[in-house]
Motif scaffolding. Sequence first.
Motif, mmCIF file in Angstrom:
data_model
loop_
_atom_site.group_PDB
_atom_site.id
_atom_site.type_symbol
_atom_site.label_atom_id
_atom_site.label_comp_id
_atom_site.label_asym_id
_atom_site.label_seq_id
_atom_site.Cartn_x
_atom_site.Cartn_y
_atom_site.Cartn_z
ATOM 1 N N ALA A 16 61.306 6.469 2.913
ATOM 2 C CA ALA A 16 62.277 7.335 3.589
ATOM 3 C C ALA A 16 61.604 8.650 3.964
ATOM 4 O O ALA A 16 60.745 9.150 3.245
ATOM 5 C CB ALA A 16 63.470 7.607 2.668
ATOM 6 N N CYS A 17 61.995 9.222 5.091
ATOM 7 C CA CYS A 17 61.458 10.521 5.499
ATOM 8 C C CYS A 17 61.982 11.591 4.541
ATOM 9 O O CYS A 17 63.184 11.665 4.303
ATOM 10 C CB CYS A 17 61.888 10.838 6.930
ATOM 11 S SG CYS A 17 61.599 12.568 7.369
ATOM 12 N N PRO A 18 61.094 12.422 3.966
ATOM 13 C CA PRO A 18 61.549 13.430 3.004
ATOM 14 C C PRO A 18 62.355 14.548 3.656
ATOM 15 O O PRO A 18 63.067 15.271 2.963
ATOM 16 C CB PRO A 18 60.235 13.969 2.415
ATOM 17 C CG PRO A 18 59.201 13.703 3.450
ATOM 18 C CD PRO A 18 59.640 12.450 4.159
ATOM 19 N N SER A 19 62.265 14.671 4.973
ATOM 20 C CA SER A 19 63.004 15.747 5.644
ATOM 21 C C SER A 19 64.389 15.298 6.095
ATOM 22 O O SER A 19 65.384 15.923 5.754
ATOM 23 C CB SER A 19 62.219 16.267 6.855
ATOM 24 O OG SER A 19 60.976 16.765 6.448
ATOM 25 N N CYS A 20 64.459 14.200 6.845
ATOM 26 C CA CYS A 20 65.754 13.813 7.408
ATOM 27 C C CYS A 20 66.351 12.604 6.703
ATOM 28 O O CYS A 20 67.496 12.250 6.930
ATOM 29 C CB CYS A 20 65.623 13.531 8.911
ATOM 30 S SG CYS A 20 64.726 12.016 9.275
ATOM 31 N N LYS B 167 61.495 11.363 14.140
ATOM 32 C CA LYS B 167 62.131 12.652 14.446
ATOM 33 C C LYS B 167 61.301 13.836 13.964
ATOM 34 O O LYS B 167 61.175 14.837 14.651
ATOM 35 C CB LYS B 167 63.518 12.705 13.775
ATOM 36 C CG LYS B 167 64.613 12.700 14.808
ATOM 37 C CD LYS B 167 66.057 12.805 14.358
ATOM 38 C CE LYS B 167 66.410 13.285 13.006
ATOM 39 N NZ LYS B 167 67.675 12.664 12.544
ATOM 40 N N CYS B 168 60.753 13.727 12.728
ATOM 41 C CA CYS B 168 60.167 14.897 12.059
ATOM 42 C C CYS B 168 58.651 14.961 12.142
ATOM 43 O O CYS B 168 58.052 15.966 11.769
ATOM 44 C CB CYS B 168 60.581 14.930 10.599
ATOM 45 S SG CYS B 168 62.338 14.652 10.347
ATOM 46 N N GLY B 169 58.026 13.875 12.560
ATOM 47 C CA GLY B 169 56.569 13.876 12.578
ATOM 48 C C GLY B 169 55.996 13.456 11.232
ATOM 49 O O GLY B 169 56.625 12.711 10.484
HETATM 50 ZN ZN LIG Z 1 62.505 12.622 9.420
#
Ligand SMILES: [Zn+2]
Length: 403
Positions: free
Chosen positions: A44-48, A86-88
């Motif tokens: 999972a993306c840690p940001s979004c 989305k976040c890179g």
């Molecule tokens: Zn993300």
Amino acid sequence: MRDTALMQMALGLTPPWTVIGSDFDAEAGRIDIQIDFPAGSRFACPSCGAAGCPPHDTERKSWRHLNFFQHQAYLSARVPRVRCDKCGIRTISVPWSRPDSGFTLLFEAMVMTMVSAMPVKAVARMIGEHDTRLWRVVHHYVDAARARLDASDVTRVAIDETAAQRGHNYITLCVDIDQSRVLFATEGRDASTIAAFADDLAAHGGDPEAISEVCIDMSAAFIKGVGEKLPKAAITFDKFHAVRIVNDAVDLVRRAEQKRESLLRGTRYIWLRNPDNLSERQRETLDELPTRHLKTGRAYQIRLAFQDLYRQPTEAAVAYLRKWYFWATHSRLDPMIEAARTIKRHWDGILRWFDSKIANGLIEGINSLVQAAKAKARGYRSMRNLKAMIYLLAGKLDLRLPA
Ligand SMILES: [Zn+2]
């Protein structure tokens, strides 16, 4: 069961994280457990929070974990940076540790438990880590818990200063009387400490205008600060401070008189104590002294009478204090007259005790915790560390340590 499967279970790892091996170095007394994830794993993306991000690259990291029997244990793993649409590129966080901690969550929980019970330096020695690393852990959990602090129902506060270890540094403590917890600790003892407290209170859901009772000593700085920043608070002057002012006058009278009166030699501590607290020998000495004919004896009687103020029924308090004031100001003892005038200048706040019944002595339990905090922060001369330890021991914080 293979040993890696056992460790996998003991560590509570869930997929994709897998124990792939372990090394035991008997000479170094150290066990290393290698953790990895299979090729094709997604994170999972840690940001979004978007699921299914593929690893971009990895960085090898290791974490100190709870001892394995008497041996130091470390986990190591490749930690991926993932590519989120989305976040890179983002480094993921692993479930057993906080980012950049170098310790596992369980190890940190153990550290927090230990530093609550013994000096940080001693803990550091015991577990073989530098104490700056442990202080970092302490600050993380204390700061996080203070960020969650709810001060919305605070209405009665005791404010007192305490000397920090060594030197002339002071810390001002603001205590929630009803929950018996340190709400705020800050360097110094001037009026700005009260302003800082009011700001901190507001930042934690409290309302400076909702503070209805404050107990302080008679320092002009605290009086000014409360007047400006806690405008609805009625001031009670701490009775222990008030008694001390009169007690100090007794000591000044004794010092002056002793220059001419050899009978007074070695009696200093008798006059500073209450009759009930005298040792048998002190008691005998006192009984043999011609107390009535000594200025010190008279001053002592005036001090005992001042203490008795606090045993008067509320309706008798004003008349009693007036009588005492008359007596003290007509004693022809300059230090006592001076002390009586100080009392007079703080008249309302002294009598306020009969309504509020608050005193800094109410927080005696807190004082001993603060003394313990000083001992635990010793050897590390930083106010920040001392404050963190005060919050940890006396702040009744919800630390939410990992279990
Ligand atoms: Zn993300």
